[in-house]
Design a protein around this motif. Structure first.
Motif, PDB file in Angstrom:
ATOM      1  N   GLN A 156       0.798  -1.204  -0.001  1.00  0.00           N
ATOM      2  CA  GLN A 156      -0.045   0.054  -0.035  1.00  0.00           C
ATOM      3  C   GLN A 156       0.919   1.371   0.209  1.00  0.00           C
ATOM      4  O   GLN A 156       1.862   1.173   0.648  1.00  0.00           O
ATOM      5  CB  GLN A 156      -0.974  -0.140   1.203  1.00  0.00           C
ATOM      6  N   PRO A 157       0.434   2.358  -0.761  1.00  0.00           N
ATOM      7  CA  PRO A 157       1.411   3.322  -0.594  1.00  0.00           C
ATOM      8  C   PRO A 157       1.296   4.178   0.544  1.00  0.00           C
ATOM      9  O   PRO A 157       0.337   3.952   1.406  1.00  0.00           O
ATOM     10  CB  PRO A 157       0.366   4.279  -1.880  1.00  0.00           C
ATOM     11  N   GLY A 158       2.131   4.826   0.936  1.00  0.00           N
ATOM     12  CA  GLY A 158       2.435   5.580   2.302  1.00  0.00           C
ATOM     13  C   GLY A 158       1.370   6.498   2.633  1.00  0.00           C
ATOM     14  O   GLY A 158       1.219   6.848   3.889  1.00  0.00           O
ATOM     15  N   ALA A 312       3.522   3.374  -5.223  1.00  0.00           N
ATOM     16  CA  ALA A 312       2.851   2.180  -5.004  1.00  0.00           C
ATOM     17  C   ALA A 312       3.824   1.047  -4.840  1.00  0.00           C
ATOM     18  O   ALA A 312       4.611   0.624  -5.913  1.00  0.00           O
ATOM     19  CB  ALA A 312       1.857   1.888  -6.322  1.00  0.00           C
ATOM     20  N   PRO A 313       3.970   0.330  -3.753  1.00  0.00           N
ATOM     21  CA  PRO A 313       5.307  -0.598  -3.535  1.00  0.00           C
ATOM     22  C   PRO A 313       5.059  -1.818  -4.584  1.00  0.00           C
ATOM     23  O   PRO A 313       3.891  -2.298  -4.781  1.00  0.00           O
ATOM     24  CB  PRO A 313       4.979  -1.171  -2.073  1.00  0.00           C
ATOM     25  N   GLN A 314       6.042  -2.285  -5.046  1.00  0.00           N
ATOM     26  CA  GLN A 314       6.058  -3.472  -5.873  1.00  0.00           C
ATOM     27  C   GLN A 314       6.503  -4.671  -5.139  1.00  0.00           C
ATOM     28  O   GLN A 314       6.268  -5.731  -5.577  1.00  0.00           O
ATOM     29  CB  GLN A 314       6.963  -3.306  -6.882  1.00  0.00           C
ATOM     30  N   ALA A 315       7.068  -4.603  -3.970  1.00  0.00           N
ATOM     31  CA  ALA A 315       7.604  -5.626  -3.366  1.00  0.00           C
ATOM     32  C   ALA A 315       7.793  -5.460  -2.000  1.00  0.00           C
ATOM     33  O   ALA A 315       7.871  -4.577  -1.587  1.00  0.00           O
ATOM     34  CB  ALA A 315       9.012  -6.322  -3.859  1.00  0.00           C
ATOM     35  N   LEU A 316       7.642  -6.676  -1.091  1.00  0.00           N
ATOM     36  CA  LEU A 316       7.797  -6.232   0.583  1.00  0.00           C
ATOM     37  C   LEU A 316       9.020  -5.673   0.756  1.00  0.00           C
ATOM     38  O   LEU A 316       8.995  -4.961   1.721  1.00  0.00           O
ATOM     39  CB  LEU A 316       7.593  -7.666   0.982  1.00  0.00           C
TER      40      LEU A 316
END
Length: 361
Positions: A156-158, A312-316
């Motif tokens: 999820q984005p910040g 938008a995160p792409q990986a943990l």
């Protein structure tokens, strides 16, 4: 805002909850459990070499970094203090390759907790400040009600963070927290065993004369970063017309705390060392929570090119370049990334009047 030193963390959270009469109180309870984990870690860090029963270290985590014994203990402390309370659907940590689901005997809740259990642990052997960083997200409804937890739930984005903060284990143990209405600082009173409000409304000054960067990496910097640092180092005789001081602690929590207390700008930018790693700091565990705090305090957080909280995160375990601090300075660094690179004098096309010409001094 209350007078500093009069309110405990519990009372502060109750007052914040009153802004939202429909709130259930679960977030407050979760944050108090997080603060309890931070107290436990603070006590362990404070004993230093006197501490007993530390787990064995020396293993390499998913980041490719050697884990210190306190890294493992801090990670276990966060898990143990938060997996039973019924407020979480799962947790993710810098020290674990995959998300940690809530064990079956315990109820699930509507939040996710991500954390760096012991930031700056490489400084432990020199007794420098270290800390813990955490972020609270809302879990997807289906993850909160029984579906198997997955990595995508955390991506999820910040901007979606419900709360974020850090604990600083230094000369005093501090907790710095935002639940979306500014930033407050709490100091652990060892006689009470309570975090007490000492900085009710932390604000980052918009301008600064202090910057932090690891200059040993200068040969890998991109041109906009080199331009910014060169201008700062030029001082009064350069285009900035003022002198700057440079700092580098190598502990993100300590760097962020200094900037929140007195302003400044921190740069751990994208560089050319490794094309597979566009940055060194972790988006979910470090950049998003610290960026949330900085922006809630009136500063600016960026990749150097764009606002970090919008990513938008792409990986943990995604890494990024990270620049944050006084808003005017971060905006300048972003502008340098978007402007055409200045043309060096030596590359001017008029050969007679270039640096390597008949008229060279």
């Amino acid at each position: 805002m209350p007078l500093a030193g009069r309110w405990t963390l519990t009372r502060y959270l109750i007052e914040q909850r009153r802004r939202h009469p429909q709130a259930s109180g679960e977030l407050n309870a979760l944050l108090l459990d997080v603060s309890l984990a931070c107290k436990a870690i603070a006590r362990t860090v404070a004993t230093g070499a006197l501490g007993n029963g530390l787990p064995a270290g020396g293993e390499v985590n998913v980041q490719g970094e050697v884990q210190q014994p306190l890294d493992l203990l801090a990670n276990q402390t966060f898990l143990r203090m938060n997996e039973w309370n019924g407020h979480l659907a799962g947790m993710a940590s810098e020290e674990m390759e995959a998300p940690h689901p809530i064990p079956a005997p315990y109820p699930r809740g509507k939040y996710l907790l991500v954390f760096d259990p012991l930031d700056g642990s490489s400084n432990i052997d020199v007794n420098a400040s270290v800390g813990s960083i955490f972020s609270v997200l809302r879990a997807p409804d289906e993850a909160a009600t029984g579906r198997t937890l997955c990595e995508a739930d955390f991506l999820q984005p910040g901007t979606t963070q419900v709360a974020a903060g850090y604990a600083l284990y230094g000369p005093a143990t501090m907790l710095v927290l935002s639940v979306g209405h500014g930033v407050a600082g709490f100091t652990l009173d060892p006689t009470l065993g309570e975090f007490v409000l000492t900085q009710p409304d932390i604000r980052v000054p918009p301008a600064t004369q202090e910057f932090a960067i690891n200059t040993s990496n200068a040969r890998f910097w991109e041109a906009p970063v080199k331009r910014y640092v060169d201008e700062c180092l030029a001082g009064r005789s350069g285009p900035r017309d003022k002198d700057f001081n440079m700092r580098w602690i190598a502990s993100l929590v300590a760097e962020a705390h200094r900037i929140l207390m007195r302003g400044g700008v921190f740069l751990y930018p994208r560089d050319t060392r490794d094309a597979q790693k566009p940055g060194r700091l972790r988006l979910l565990y470090e950049a998003n929570p610290i960026g949330f705090l900085i922006e809630q305090a009136g500063g600016r957080a960026s990749t150097g090119r764009q606002p970090v909280l919008a990513l938008a995160p792409q990986a943990l375990h995604q890494r990024i370049g990270f620049v944050f601090g006084s808003a005017d300075e971060v905006a300048r660094i972003e502008r340098y990334h978007h402007e055409p690179a200045p043309v060096p004098e030596a590359t001017v096309s008029a050969p007679l009047f270039a640096a390597r010409s008949l008229f060279r001094d």
